[in-house]
Design an enzyme around this catalytic site. Structure first.
Site, short mmCIF file in Angstrom:
data_model
loop_
_atom_site.label_atom_id
_atom_site.label_comp_id
_atom_site.label_asym_id
_atom_site.label_seq_id
_atom_site.Cartn_x
_atom_site.Cartn_y
_atom_site.Cartn_z
CB CYS A 2 -0.82 -0.19 1.19
SG CYS A 2 -2.04 -1.26 1.32
NE ARG A 27 4.55 1.60 0.03
CZ ARG A 27 5.75 1.18 0.67
NH1 ARG A 27 6.90 1.32 0.36
NH2 ARG A 27 5.41 0.84 1.87
CD1 TRP A 75 -0.27 -6.20 -3.04
CD2 TRP A 75 -0.50 -7.06 -1.06
NE1 TRP A 75 0.15 -7.65 -3.08
CE2 TRP A 75 -0.14 -8.19 -1.64
CE3 TRP A 75 -1.06 -6.97 0.40
CZ2 TRP A 75 0.03 -9.30 -1.09
CZ3 TRP A 75 -0.71 -8.15 0.91
CH2 TRP A 75 -0.19 -9.49 0.06
CG ASN A 99 1.34 0.36 4.35
OD1 ASN A 99 1.05 -0.77 4.10
ND2 ASN A 99 2.56 0.95 4.38
N GLY A 100 -0.84 -1.19 6.48
CA GLY A 100 -0.56 -2.09 7.65
C GLY A 100 -1.50 -3.23 7.88
CD GLU A 484 17.11 -12.96 -7.65
OE1 GLU A 484 16.36 -13.79 -6.68
OE2 GLU A 484 16.67 -11.99 -8.12
CE LYS A 488 13.75 -10.93 -10.20
NZ LYS A 488 14.30 -11.03 -8.89
CD GLU A 491 9.82 -11.31 -8.77
OE1 GLU A 491 9.34 -11.06 -7.82
OE2 GLU A 491 11.27 -11.32 -8.72
CG HIS A 507 19.54 -36.48 -3.87
ND1 HIS A 507 19.87 -37.78 -3.22
CD2 HIS A 507 20.77 -36.03 -4.10
CE1 HIS A 507 21.15 -37.90 -3.06
NE2 HIS A 507 21.89 -36.92 -3.57
CE LYS A 606 11.43 -2.85 -5.51
NZ LYS A 606 12.08 -3.80 -6.31
C1 AGP Z 1 11.91 -10.31 -5.85
O1 AGP Z 1 11.98 -9.99 -7.16
C2 AGP Z 1 11.34 -9.58 -5.06
N1 AGP Z 1 11.09 -8.04 -5.16
C3 AGP Z 1 11.24 -9.72 -3.57
O2 AGP Z 1 11.56 -11.24 -3.28
C4 AGP Z 1 12.19 -8.91 -2.41
O3 AGP Z 1 13.56 -9.17 -2.81
C5 AGP Z 1 11.57 -9.45 -1.09
O4 AGP Z 1 10.38 -8.79 -0.69
C6 AGP Z 1 12.54 -8.51 -0.03
O5 AGP Z 1 12.47 -7.29 -0.01
P1 AGP Z 1 13.46 -6.45 0.50
O6 AGP Z 1 14.73 -6.63 -0.06
O7 AGP Z 1 12.97 -4.94 0.12
O8 AGP Z 1 13.52 -6.89 1.98
#
Ligand code: AGP
Length: 611
Positions: A2, A27, A75, A99-100, A484, A488, A491, A507, A606
């Site tokens: 948010c 956000r 969000w 937000n929260g 990673e 990517k 997501e 395994h 984000k």
């Molecule tokens: C990955 O592309 C995401 N943006 C997500 O996994 C992100 O790295 C994670 O939410 C951690 O965020 P931060 O580094 O702001 O703590």
């Protein structure tokens, strides 16, 4: 999660609020809304389900004007994305954005309902504004009603409130959700994050947890929720500029941020490396040779992409500094009662510096007396302010939800930490340390080389965009890069992808291999090369298709040259940075071809500021 914007000042604020929301849309983007006090000092609220564009269209047919207002991009946590659940929420003369998560909202709601108060949404947020309206009727003043309301809330919040009966005031409060105050010559802005205020000011006051701020057009008063004491913080100057938060001609923020990586890596090391003497200084880390000597164990804790950066650096810190390193997901770390004391160095890693679980893990470390430090991108963020020392990553604002430059700058910062530690502890001879620094200096040029020749990655994207599953395999410090790369892809393109340590293939995951499962392998020359080749043979023997990122030159055993992307040679500790770049580009091109929303992928936000 948010985005919140608030404004009080002498100018028209509609465009400022909407522009702020645009810069915070990363956000959350389930719904959006705006509330303003118009010239007649009456509250006007416009809300809309879906992305900000919907709200903009609605506002075109609904002119609003005024110099006090609040806005929100959501969000969803409580209540599905819909207009009635969109913020601002209203009760009587009040409109509020939040937000929260209010953890005791159900109890508060029941109590209010028992008093005959009705609700029009499923959100926890509406409880706050209804409670405020109720408290106002039995409090001596508006300020007292706000204090009484906020004190009853359990959980996390950043709230901003406008009041029709006090049209020259804006009130905000925060606990465990970010909120900053921007100061201009003739106005005050409130926002969840710096990009929202950058076009107007770089002068910022960071609000602390459990603080309320009362704003008028002439000034503000920050007070503690606990004891009502006033705080007079010195405003800080943010060193980001508005252009850094623009797309600058790129189609997506993600692409721009991928291409910014060489610059971001330079900025990260330039701030701490003396290139003449090849020495590293960490003034803000607050960890000298004496303190390092007392460390018996390192805990690296983070979420998502930042967690993958931590996994890479385990290999390096253990190899160079000879201290044991544990790496944990922040959500697991905080719930497993970790063994911590003053001999443990806890390093949390976070781009935003606001991730709820990472922040909670840091608090756990502080409470248990560990040496707590942070690697953070956003200056002034909650985590940066809580930790006893910080390494900043200098990536600049990262707007694309998928983390790219934040990741490679985290890898850079962790590399520098390991070198600094090994040197201070006398475990790394000066000439070797100087060579490692030189490797880092050469790194951005190698990244540029990869970025200059991406035709093959685009071809792969075209060829493989319709596949439903991918496997990413690697060993050693490249193993977390496989994780990673898979993250990517899933997501932003919504394709199922899994990263695996190649040694684990037999395994279980080898059962998945067939002609419909492309396997991305990461190959570096060195002790693990032959073992990776064996894994490749095993995949090929089962009709799996190999895509390879390979150091130096294509290798016939791996397959055709078209299926091999050559990565410039580098040290084993910096290759993870280089291998990351084509994987980011591959995910990006697949997502673009599949027509997904690259910068704002579905269901994501984000900064994960709620648990
Ligand atoms: C990955 O592309 C995401 N943006 C997500 O996994 C992100 O790295 C994670 O939410 C951690 O965020 P931060 O580094 O702001 O703590």
């Amino acid at each position: 999660m948010c985005g919140i914007v608030g404004y009080i000042g002498s100018g028209e604020c509609r465009d400022i609020l909407m522009n702020g929301l645009k810069r915070l849309e990363y956000r959350g983007y389930d719904s959006a809304g705006i509330a303003m006090l118009g010239a007649d000092r009456k509250l006007e609220i416009v809300r809309c389900q879906g992305k900000l564009m919907g709200l903009e269209c609605k506002l075109d047919g609904h002119p609003m004007a005024g110099s006090v207002g609040i806005a929100h991009t959501r969000w969803a946590t409580h209540g599905r994305p819909s207009e009635e659940n969109a913020h601002p929420h209203r009760s009587g003369p009040f409109a509020l954005v939040h937000n929260g998560i209010i953890e005791n909202y159900a109890i508060l709601k029941e109590e209010l309902q028992a008093k005959g108060i009705t609700f029009s949404s499923q959100t926890d947020t509406e409880v706050i504004v209804r409670l405020l309206d109720f408290e106002r009727q039995r409090s001596k003043s508006y300020a007292e009603a706000v204090r009484n309301t906020i004190r009853q809330l359990k959980g996390s919040y950043a709230v901003v409130i406008v009041n029709e009966d006090e049209p020259d005031q804006l009130v905000a409060a925060r606990k465990e959700s970010p909120l900053i105050l921007g100061l201009t010559d003739d106005s005050f802005l409130l926002a969840s994050d710096v990009p929202a205020i950058l076009p107007y000011t770089r002068k910022v006051v960071y609000l602390n947890d459990e603080e309320i701020v009362f704003l008028s057009r002439d000034g503000y008063r920050i007070e503690s929720l606990q004891d009502g004491s006033e705080r007079f913080p010195e405003p800080k100057i943010v060193d980001w500029n508005p252009v850094m938060a623009e797309k600058a001609g790129y189609k997506h923020f993600m692409l721009k941020e991928i291409y910014e990586q060489p610059r971001a890596v330079i900025d990260t090391f330039r701030s701490v490396v003396d290139l003449e003497s090849k020495s590293i200084r960490f003034p803000e880390l607050n960890l000298d040779a004496e303190a390092l000597k007392k460390i018996r164990k390192v805990c690296l804790v983070a979420c998502g992409t930042s967690y993958h950066a931590a996994l890479v650096s385990k290999y390096m810190i253990e190899a160079l500094c000879r201290v044991p390193v544990e790496v944990d997901l922040a959500s697991e770390f905080r719930s497993r009662d970790p063994v911590l004391d003053e001999s443990v160095l806890l390093v949390v890693i976070s781009q935003s510096g606001e991730t709820a679980d990472t922040r909670a893990a840091l608090k756990e470390g502080i409470d248990k007396g560990a040496q707590c430090r942070a690697i953070v991108n956003v200056v002034g963020s909650s985590i940066a302010r809580l930790a006893a020392g910080v390494i900043y990553t200098h990536a600049g604002p990262e707007i694309g939800v998928a983390s790219t430059k934040a990741f490679t700058t985290q890898l850079t910062a962790l590399y520098l930490l390991a070198l600094y530690w090994a040197t201070e502890a006398g475990k790394l001879p000066a000439d070797l340390a100087a060579r490692y620094v030189q490797d880092l200096v050469e790194l951005p040029g190698k990244m540029e080389k990869i970025l200059a020749d991406t035709e093959k990655v685009s071809l792969w994207a075209r060829k493989y965009m319709h596949y439903k599953d991918f496997l990413y395999l690697a060993r050693g410090p490249l193993y977390p890069i496989a994780l990673e790369g898979a993250l990517k892809l899933k997501e932003i393109s919504y394709i199922h992808a899994e990263g695996y340590a190649a040694g684990e293939m037999k395994h279980g995951p080898i059962a998945l291999i067939d002609e419909d499962m492309p396997v991305m392998v990461l190959l570096k020359h060195g002790p693990l090369y032959e073992k990776m080749i064996s894994n490749i043979q095993e995949v090929k023997a089962r009709d799996g298709q190999i895509l390879a990122l390979i150091e130096k030159n294509p290798d016939e055993i791996v397959g055709s040259a078209e299926n091999q992307f050559v990565i410039p040679e580098s040290s084993e500790w910096l290759s993870p940075v280089l291998f990351s770049v084509p994987l980011q580009l591959f995910a990006y091109h697949v997502a673009v071809l599949r027509g997904t929303d690259v910068d704002q992928p579905r269901n994501l936000a984000k900064s994960v500021t709620v648990e």
